[in-house]
Design an enzyme around this catalytic site. Structure first.
Site, PDB file in Angstrom:
ATOM      1  NE  ARG A 113      15.040  13.375  11.177  1.00 26.43           N
ATOM      2  CZ  ARG A 113      15.367  12.273  11.223  1.00 26.43           C
ATOM      3  NH1 ARG A 113      15.672  11.643  12.410  1.00 26.43           N
ATOM      4  NH2 ARG A 113      15.821  11.519   9.922  1.00 26.43           N
TER       5      ARG A 113
ATOM      6  CE  LYS B 191       7.354  10.871  14.867  1.00 27.82           C
ATOM      7  NZ  LYS B 191       8.843  10.791  15.511  1.00 27.82           N
TER       8      LYS B 191
ATOM      9  CG  ASP C 255       8.306   7.001  15.873  1.00 29.23           C
ATOM     10  OD1 ASP C 255       8.204   6.362  16.644  1.00 29.23           O
ATOM     11  OD2 ASP C 255       8.853   8.393  16.150  1.00 29.23           O
TER      12      ASP C 255
ATOM     13  CE1 TYR D  78     -19.226   8.911 -11.919  1.00 24.85           C
ATOM     14  CE2 TYR D  78     -21.509   9.839 -12.651  1.00 24.85           C
ATOM     15  CZ  TYR D  78     -20.629   9.425 -11.689  1.00 24.85           C
ATOM     16  OH  TYR D  78     -20.976   9.724 -10.560  1.00 24.85           O
TER      17      TYR D  78
END
Length: 452
Positions: free
Chosen positions: A16, A23, A103, A351
């Site tokens: 998913r 994941k 997860d 910078y």
């Protein structure tokens, strides 16, 4: 003290999430979700840690390295089967095993300790389950238990009766058990179910059938057991984490002008009496000392901000930026691997990379340190109280001495001595009346072409 081991389940495909990245490696607040979990686990001082991997296991193994042993679940036949794969890695271990999920990243150390404490209670339960009571119990598995937390039954939603579904105590999937009992019970789990899988919660029902006690500990923070399976759930977890961090910062004395627009990283450290304006982003590795002000639309990463420093608006601090007390970085200034000394200023459009700027120095608008020659980085050193005029290019390696002045528009490629003025400009050419003659000629040409 009882020895502790943890088994982290991370073998799922995570379909998913729709990602080539595993994941559990997706980040929340700049930190992989599995690292959030392991930080809580490591606070317990576990004797062993085993991560059960499967799909894209090389990514997880590369991430964790020597922090964890690994067991491979292939094919994936359910949570009980996954835990059983860790048995070899825990050979000879006789302590308590926590079963966690890669997860489910926000489980607190205190919650794990509560599970361990319950397992060591006088009634010596065979297993302790972590339960939670969400606002909507949905289709979660139910934990049927008495008021003392003794479990009479674990049941999946699809198998539950109407009365059992009315119970709002849900199973998070997290579990604690002694190693010998855990694996002995798992060996008896069958797969006679619709999915033909071996489910971890079944060990509770087996132990109860044997006449053993099993218990549930209920978290008072249901969000800590929320699993992350999709990009939408990842975004929700990020929002949850950020909200908690904002509340923590304000409780610690930090002023957030528009809290919902400020984003922290997992390791951001902001002291009391710091003011953070709207739309500020903190990447990893930032510390901000008391009295500093971070103005709107600034981005900080890997930076150290000292006491009373002002940053922004629209400033960018990159890794290695160090701003000492009372210094100031203004709008559209970028600093990377550079130190701005006490009271030094770079107010506009500058910078500073691979540089050291001394105390009280002033860096004019449009100044840059030319630190890269296409192959190597080189350093610029600017001494105390030096003044660098606007639109100057400091071509590293180069040193600007104390109290020196670099005239505006200079391209400096050689060292400037203390107290010296350096002006590096082409001689100005003056042609009186030339512009007037040019305009007259062009106006005539335009009239001849257009007739106007």
């Amino acid at each position: 003290m009882t020895s502790i081991a943890a088994i982290v389940l991370a073998a799922g495909k995570g379909t998913r999430m729709k990602s080539a990245r595993h994941k559990v490696l997706h980040e929340i607040a700049g930190r992989a979700m599995i690292d959030h979990l392991l930080a809580s686990v490591e606070a317990l001082g576990p004797e062993r840690l085993v991560t059960v991997v499967g799909e894209a296991r090389e990514q997880v193994q590369a991430k964790l390295g020597e922090r964890s042993a690994f067991a491979v679940q292939e094919p994936q036949l359910g949570t009980g089967h996954a835990v059983l794969q860790a048995q070899g890695a825990l050979a000879g271990f006789e302590g308590i095993v926590l079963v966690l999920y890669g997860d489910v990243p926000f489980v607190r150390t205190a919650t794990m300790q509560a599970m361990i404490a319950r397992l060591e209670a006088k009634d010596a339960p065979a297993a302790v389950v972590l339960g939670f009571q969400p606002d909507d119990a949905l289709r979660y598995g139910r934990v049927i238990a008495d008021k003392a937390g003794a479990i009479s039954k674990m049941v999946e939603y699809k198998d539950a009766s109407a009365d059992e579904r009315a119970c709002t105590l849900c199973n998070s999937g997290l579990l604690a058990a002694r190693a010998d009992e855990l694996f002995a019970l798992l060996a008896r789990v069958g797969n006679d179910n619709a999915q033909a899988e071996f489910y971890l919660p079944d060990i509770v029902n087996i132990a109860i059938a044997d006449g053993r006690t099993c218990a549930v500990v209920t978290t008072d923070t249901p969000d800590e057991v929320a699993g992350i399976n999709s990009r939408a759930e990842l975004a929700a977890a990020e929002a949850q984490w950020q909200q908690l961090k904002r509340e923590e910062a304000m409780a610690d004395g930090v002023t957030l002008r528009a809290p919902e627009t400020v984003f922290f990283s997992w390791d951001t450290e902001v002291a009391a009496d710091v003011v953070v304006e709207q739309n500020v982003v903190f990447g990893p590795g930032v510390t901000v000392a008391s009295g500093a002000r971070i103005r709107a639309f600034s981005h900080l990463e890997g930076a150290s901000v000292g006491e009373g420093v002002e940053v922004g608006p629209y400033a960018r601090l990159r890794p290695g930026a160090k701003l000492e007390a009372g210094s100031k970085v203004g709008n559209f200034v970028e600093i990377k691997n550079a130190t701005l000394g006490v009271g030094a200023k770079a107010n506009h459009l500058t910078y500073l990379g691979d540089a050291t700027v001394g105390e009280g120095a002033n860096i004019g608008a449009g100044t840059i340190t030319c630190n890269y020659d296409g192959y190597f980085k080189h350093k610029t050193t600017i001494g105390p109280r030096a003044f660098v005029g606007s639109n100057s290019a400091l071509i590293a390696p180069v040193t600007i001495g104390a109290d020196a002045i670099v005239a505006a528009g200079s391209a400096v490629s050689r060292d400037v001595a203390d107290g010296e003025l350096r002006m590096v400009r082409a001689e100005q050419l003056v042609k009186p009346g030339w512009a007037d003659r040019f305009h007259d000629a062009m106006k005539k040409k335009k009239k001849d072409v257009s007739g106007k």
